[in-house]
Design an enzyme around this catalytic site. Structure first.
Site, PDB file in Angstrom:
ATOM      1  N   ASP A  72       5.188  -0.635   5.734  1.00 39.32           N
ATOM      2  CA  ASP A  72       5.326  -1.184   4.379  1.00 39.32           C
ATOM      3  C   ASP A  72       6.792  -1.183   3.948  1.00 39.32           C
ATOM      4  O   ASP A  72       7.287  -2.158   3.371  1.00 39.32           O
ATOM      5  CB  ASP A  72       4.510  -0.348   3.372  1.00 39.32           C
ATOM      6  CG  ASP A  72       3.013  -0.574   3.531  1.00 39.32           C
ATOM      7  OD1 ASP A  72       2.615  -1.281   4.477  1.00 39.32           O
ATOM      8  OD2 ASP A  72       2.256  -0.038   2.705  1.00 39.32           O
TER       9      ASP A  72
ATOM     10  N   PRO B 217       0.056  -5.768  -8.511  1.00 38.86           N
ATOM     11  CA  PRO B 217      -0.748  -4.564  -8.769  1.00 38.86           C
ATOM     12  C   PRO B 217      -0.465  -3.473  -7.735  1.00 38.86           C
ATOM     13  O   PRO B 217      -0.166  -3.770  -6.576  1.00 38.86           O
ATOM     14  CB  PRO B 217      -2.186  -5.065  -8.647  1.00 38.86           C
ATOM     15  CG  PRO B 217      -2.115  -6.338  -7.877  1.00 38.86           C
ATOM     16  CD  PRO B 217      -0.758  -6.932  -8.118  1.00 38.86           C
TER      17      PRO B 217
ATOM     18  N   ALA C 108       7.701  -1.060  -1.913  1.00 36.39           N
ATOM     19  CA  ALA C 108       8.665  -1.953  -2.578  1.00 36.39           C
ATOM     20  C   ALA C 108       9.447  -1.173  -3.624  1.00 36.39           C
ATOM     21  O   ALA C 108      10.670  -1.339  -3.762  1.00 36.39           O
ATOM     22  CB  ALA C 108       7.935  -3.138  -3.208  1.00 36.39           C
TER      23      ALA C 108
ATOM     24  N   GLY D  59      -1.603  -0.104  -5.408  1.00 38.31           N
ATOM     25  CA  GLY D  59      -2.820   0.381  -4.725  1.00 38.31           C
ATOM     26  C   GLY D  59      -3.702  -0.748  -4.241  1.00 38.31           C
ATOM     27  O   GLY D  59      -4.910  -0.584  -4.085  1.00 38.31           O
ATOM     28  N   SER D  60      -3.120  -1.920  -3.978  1.00 37.06           N
ATOM     29  CA  SER D  60      -3.941  -3.083  -3.645  1.00 37.06           C
ATOM     30  C   SER D  60      -3.576  -3.711  -2.316  1.00 37.06           C
ATOM     31  O   SER D  60      -3.953  -4.845  -2.030  1.00 37.06           O
ATOM     32  CB  SER D  60      -3.821  -4.136  -4.759  1.00 37.06           C
ATOM     33  OG  SER D  60      -4.305  -3.592  -5.952  1.00 37.06           O
ATOM     34  N   GLY D  61      -2.796  -3.006  -1.507  1.00 34.15           N
ATOM     35  CA  GLY D  61      -2.490  -3.520  -0.176  1.00 34.15           C
ATOM     36  C   GLY D  61      -1.295  -4.449  -0.136  1.00 34.15           C
ATOM     37  O   GLY D  61      -1.018  -5.069   0.885  1.00 34.15           O
ATOM     38  N   LEU D  62      -0.581  -4.564  -1.269  1.00 39.79           N
ATOM     39  CA  LEU D  62       0.581  -5.466  -1.300  1.00 39.79           C
ATOM     40  C   LEU D  62       1.892  -4.697  -1.180  1.00 39.79           C
ATOM     41  O   LEU D  62       2.975  -5.259  -1.396  1.00 39.79           O
ATOM     42  CB  LEU D  62       0.565  -6.314  -2.580  1.00 39.79           C
ATOM     43  CG  LEU D  62      -0.680  -7.190  -2.753  1.00 39.79           C
ATOM     44  CD1 LEU D  62      -0.598  -8.005  -4.038  1.00 39.79           C
ATOM     45  CD2 LEU D  62      -0.866  -8.120  -1.547  1.00 39.79           C
ATOM     46  N   GLY D  63       1.826  -3.418  -0.850  1.00 41.95           N
ATOM     47  CA  GLY D  63       3.043  -2.652  -0.570  1.00 41.95           C
ATOM     48  C   GLY D  63       3.835  -2.273  -1.812  1.00 41.95           C
ATOM     49  O   GLY D  63       5.062  -2.145  -1.749  1.00 41.95           O
TER      50      GLY D  63
ATOM     51  N   SER E 159       4.103   0.540  -3.511  1.00 39.02           N
ATOM     52  CA  SER E 159       4.815   1.821  -3.459  1.00 39.02           C
ATOM     53  C   SER E 159       6.071   1.709  -2.584  1.00 39.02           C
ATOM     54  O   SER E 159       7.153   2.178  -2.955  1.00 39.02           O
ATOM     55  CB  SER E 159       3.839   2.882  -2.956  1.00 39.02           C
ATOM     56  OG  SER E 159       4.513   3.886  -2.288  1.00 39.02           O
TER      57      SER E 159
HETATM   58  C1  MEV Z   1      -0.811   0.289   4.484  1.00 38.44           C
HETATM   59  O1  MEV Z   1      -0.190  -0.859   3.946  1.00 38.44           O
HETATM   60  C2  MEV Z   1      -0.830   0.217   5.988  1.00 38.44           C
HETATM   61  C3  MEV Z   1      -1.493   1.408   6.672  1.00 38.44           C
HETATM   62  O2  MEV Z   1      -1.497   1.107   8.072  1.00 38.44           O
HETATM   63  C4  MEV Z   1      -0.754   2.705   6.409  1.00 38.44           C
HETATM   64  C5  MEV Z   1       0.595   2.746   7.094  1.00 38.44           C
HETATM   65  O3  MEV Z   1       0.801   2.078   8.107  1.00 38.44           O
HETATM   66  O4  MEV Z   1       1.462   3.497   6.600  1.00 38.44           O
HETATM   67  C6  MEV Z   1      -2.950   1.579   6.252  1.00 38.44           C
END
Ligand code: MEV
Length: 307
Positions: free
Chosen positions: A143, A86, A96, A88-92, A94
């Site tokens: 990321d 997914p 990737a 926008g869920s913290g898994l990178g 964009s």
């Molecule tokens: C996002 O995965 C990590 C953040 O620290 C933003 C960034 O480092 O570019 C929130």
């Protein structure tokens, strides 16, 4: 020959947000990520799953593709990309996509290029940074560095990315704890907090720096119990930066009750995923999350020397 390029997704083991302000971070590459293929075309086109865009439509993805292509200095292309997780869920997701598309453009335009070479790697990262810049404004680069890696990396804005040798593989469990959130907005919210109360953010940044330095020692020594405790402490500092949510806290607590050694959000927070470090088998954590209705999966990081 199939000219499809891949890039990894990621979890951040420790250090998100603080890494924007110069602290180090530890990130781990996931098997699921993004793939892309590129074909010469008169104008840029981008097909991402079922969505598509074309040059000049003013959308963020097309502006990002233009920036990425300009960074590589290549002619327009039609790009087909797929995400295996997914967004926008913290898994990178964009990053990737940025790395996979940059690699695909290199493969399409330089048949002899070696993607693993340092020179191509640096160009791919610069192109992915141009792509990320359109979506995130002040991306640290962690990321994209994780997307271009395998295993676990230590990253800072000043020193870039370095592979971390893992003494023991990391059994992780990842759950989608909340709806997608905008990294740009979450990074901006920490910047606003810093403008109002610099002491809060500065203390968190030095706290996270100490946690990351210790966590690296734990990874190298195979001390997963110590690593889990440091992840929990990092989650407390992230709550203090107001990037956690009730659903993230609930998912972390559930994971700890199910035996996780530590649990925290991964990425920008405000929603999205949590990552838990399992004490061996991640299944009890996954079963607890499933019972709470959360989508989740297991991932193992490491087990071999980093490439
Ligand atoms: C996002 O995965 C990590 C953040 O620290 C933003 C960034 O480092 O570019 C929130």
């Amino acid at each position: 020959m199939d000219r499809r390029a891949r890039a990894a997704g990621k979890v951040i083991l420790l250090g998100e947000h603080a890494v924007v302000y110069g602290a180090p971070a530890l990130a781990a590459a996931l098997d699921r990520g993004a793939t892309a293929r590129a074909f010469p075309a008169e104008r840029d086109r981008l097909a991402l799953g079922t969505r598509s865009g074309s040059e000049g439509d003013g959308s963020d993805p097309m502006r990002a593709l233009g920036a990425l292509r300009a960074s590589l200095g290549v002619a327009p292309h039609a790009v087909e990309a797929e995400l295996e997780m997914p967004a926008g869920s913290g898994l990178g997701a964009s990053a990737a996509l940025g790395v996979a598309i940059a690699r695909a453009l290199v493969l399409a335009t330089e048949p002899d290029a070696v993607l693993g070479s340092a020179a191509v790697g640096a160009r791919v990262l610069a192109a992915a940074a141009a792509w990320e810049g359109v979506f995130h404004g002040n991306a640290s680069g962690v990321d994209a560095a994780a997307a271009a890696s395998s295993g676990c990396i230590h990253f800072s804005r000043a020193a870039g990315s370095e592979p971390v040798r893992l003494e023991r593989p990391l059994p992780l469990a990842v759950a989608v704890a909340g709806p997608p959130a905008s990294t740009r907005e979450m990074v901006a919210s920490v910047a606003r907090l810093r403008a109002r109360r610099p002491e809060i953010v500065d203390k968190a940044v030095s706290g996270v720096t100490a946690l990351v330095n210790n966590a690296r020692l734990c990874l190298e020594a195979g001390d997963l119990t110590g690593l889990g405790k440091l992840m929990d402490l990092n989650q407390m500092l992230l709550s203090g930066l107001m990037v956690s949510t009730e659903s993230i806290e609930r998912a972390c607590d559930a994971a700890r009750r199910a035996g996780a050694l530590g649990a925290k959000l991964t990425g920008a927070g405000g929603g999205g995923c949590v990552v838990a470090l399992a004490d061996g088998d991640p299944e009890p954590i996954l079963a607890t999350w499933r019972a709470d209705g959360l989508a989740c999966f297991a991932a193992t990081v490491g087990g071999a020397e980093p490439a």
